[in-house]
Design a protein around this motif. Structure first.
Motif, PDB file in Angstrom:
ATOM      1  N   GLU A  53       0.849  -1.178   0.000  1.00 41.68           N
ATOM      2  CA  GLU A  53       0.000   0.000   0.000  1.00 41.68           C
ATOM      3  C   GLU A  53       0.891   1.237   0.000  1.00 41.68           C
ATOM      4  OE1 GLU A  53      -3.448   1.627  -0.657  1.00 41.68           O
ATOM      5  OE2 GLU A  53      -3.270  -0.521  -0.235  1.00 41.68           O
ATOM      6  N   PRO A  54       0.927   2.006  -1.087  1.00 41.85           N
ATOM      7  CA  PRO A  54       1.816   3.177  -1.132  1.00 41.85           C
ATOM      8  C   PRO A  54       1.480   4.177  -0.036  1.00 41.85           C
ATOM      9  CG  PRO A  54       0.852   2.709  -3.286  1.00 41.85           C
ATOM     10  CD  PRO A  54       0.124   1.870  -2.302  1.00 41.85           C
ATOM     11  N   GLU A  55       2.504   4.832   0.464  1.00 39.14           N
ATOM     12  CA  GLU A  55       2.289   5.868   1.476  1.00 39.14           C
ATOM     13  C   GLU A  55       1.464   7.008   0.912  1.00 39.14           C
ATOM     14  OE1 GLU A  55       5.070   8.929   4.075  1.00 39.14           O
ATOM     15  OE2 GLU A  55       5.855   6.948   3.573  1.00 39.14           O
ATOM     16  N   SER A  56       1.714   7.334  -0.364  1.00 39.30           N
ATOM     17  CA  SER A  56       0.960   8.387  -1.051  1.00 39.30           C
ATOM     18  C   SER A  56       0.584   7.888  -2.438  1.00 39.30           C
ATOM     19  CB  SER A  56       1.786   9.667  -1.165  1.00 39.30           C
ATOM     20  OG  SER A  56       1.219  10.557  -2.115  1.00 39.30           O
ATOM     21  N   PHE A  92       2.995   7.901  -5.795  1.00 38.07           N
ATOM     22  CA  PHE A  92       3.249   6.625  -6.454  1.00 38.07           C
ATOM     23  C   PHE A  92       2.777   6.642  -7.906  1.00 38.07           C
ATOM     24  CE2 PHE A  92       1.755   2.422  -7.766  1.00 38.07           C
ATOM     25  CZ  PHE A  92       2.886   1.647  -7.552  1.00 38.07           C
ATOM     26  N   GLU A 120      10.217  14.551  -4.779  1.00 39.17           N
ATOM     27  CA  GLU A 120       9.233  13.800  -5.569  1.00 39.17           C
ATOM     28  C   GLU A 120       9.731  13.582  -7.000  1.00 39.17           C
ATOM     29  OE1 GLU A 120       4.816  14.923  -4.524  1.00 39.17           O
ATOM     30  OE2 GLU A 120       6.024  16.756  -4.582  1.00 39.17           O
ATOM     31  N   SER A 163      12.432  10.906  -7.215  1.00 32.34           N
ATOM     32  CA  SER A 163      11.838   9.569  -7.148  1.00 32.34           C
ATOM     33  C   SER A 163      11.179   9.199  -8.470  1.00 32.34           C
ATOM     34  CB  SER A 163      10.815   9.523  -6.010  1.00 32.34           C
ATOM     35  OG  SER A 163      10.127   8.294  -5.999  1.00 32.34           O
TER      36      SER A 163
END
Length: 309
Positions: A45-48, A52, A133, A136
């Motif tokens: 489950e992505p944090e955001s 993602f 961001e 990433s």
């Protein structure tokens, strides 16, 4: 909230990112769909979800752009972005950046950047992503992304299109242009066109097009006047509406099928460029596309003197 609901909330943003990186509606839609498939299968489950999904769609778009650039090297004639009638992503705080960044002129300028520079510029300058961001999303260090952003901004600033601040004035000028075009009014067209105006068409070899860009106020005005009456005779309708955030129009055949879009660049109260997309592959998202070859034959017939028909 389910993953499907989260994704649908973010879909406009994901499409907006992909379209600006790719300059193609169909490729952007494919990139968004591929992002959804990856999200469905992602085990954790992505944090955001926003971070993602933005990362996935950006990386997908960069890969697509790299292969697309190879294809564009053999593209028949001038290449223009696929016309976008409405940007699904809206942000009142960045409305000016969003509108300018989707214009034909800006997208063509973005073509000068490397895929990584383009992605970094779009994420930073258009959508105000932070460098952590962005790093990433593109798989580079923050310092490398800052350097990419500086280079991209330098390239963009060197040729950045500038548009009229007053949108209403642009719309009024475009209305006058399309009225003069429908009436075949040579003098009125000359008044509205810049001295070095350029008219370019993109058919990809799949529809009739201008043999080469038409440059200069007299040449462009004469071409427009020469085609106006025959187009009217065969039932072509000029449907003014924004194209890529700028004044433009869709040309439709007598069955209301689009076969052509025009986008206008307006600066200092004059039209600086007219960009025409007639490649049917780039118009499919507007609905069933008219047969440009059949229209061309009807157009040529309509141009003949009555005694020859």
């Amino acid at each position: 909230m389910t993953r499907a609901e989260e994704f649908e909330q973010l879909r406009p943003l994901l499409f907006a990112i992909a379209y600006r990186i790719l300059g193609s509606v169909s490729e952007a839609e494919d990139a968004v769909q591929e992002t959804w498939l990856g999200y469905q299968d992602y085990p954790a489950e992505p944090e955001s979800a926003r971070a993602f999904l933005s990362t996935v769609v950006t990386r997908t778009s960069i890969n697509v752009l790299r292969s697309a650039r190879v294809r564009r090297e053999t593209y028949a004639g001038p290449w223009l972005p696929e016309p976008l009638l409405a940007d699904p992503y809206q942000d009142p705080e960045r409305s000016a950046e969003l509108a300018d960044s989707v214009s034909m002129a800006a997208l063509l300028l973005l073509e000068r950047l490397s895929p990584l520079e383009r992605a970094v510029f779009v994420l930073r300058e258009v959508f105000a992503f932070g460098f952590p961001e962005i790093a990433s999303a593109v798989g580079r260090s923050e310092s490398a992304c800052r350097q990419l952003a500086v280079r991209a901004r330098r390239h963009m600033d060197a040729g950045r299109p500038r548009f009229e601040a007053d949108r209403r004035e642009r719309e009024q000028l475009a209305d006058r242009f399309f009225e003069a075009f429908r009436e075949g009014d040579l003098d009125a067209l000359r008044e509205l066109l810049a001295a070095d105006v350029q008219m370019t068409s993109d058919s990809g070899g799949k529809a009739p097009q201008l043999p080469k860009p038409v440059v200069g106020v007299d040449n462009v005005a004469r071409v427009l006047v020469a085609v106006a009456e025959p187009l009217a005779r065969i039932g072509v309708v000029v449907d003014p509406r924004p194209v890529n955030g700028q004044p433009g129009a869709i040309l439709r055949d007598r069955d209301d099928r689009p076969f052509n879009t025009l986008a206008l660049d307006i600066l200092d109260g004059q039209i600086q460029a007219i960009r025409i997309v007639i490649n049917p592959d780039k118009l499919g998202h507007l609905g069933p596309v008219g047969d440009a070859w059949a229209l061309s034959r009807a157009f040529n017939q309509a141009r003949r003197p009555t005694s020859e028909k």
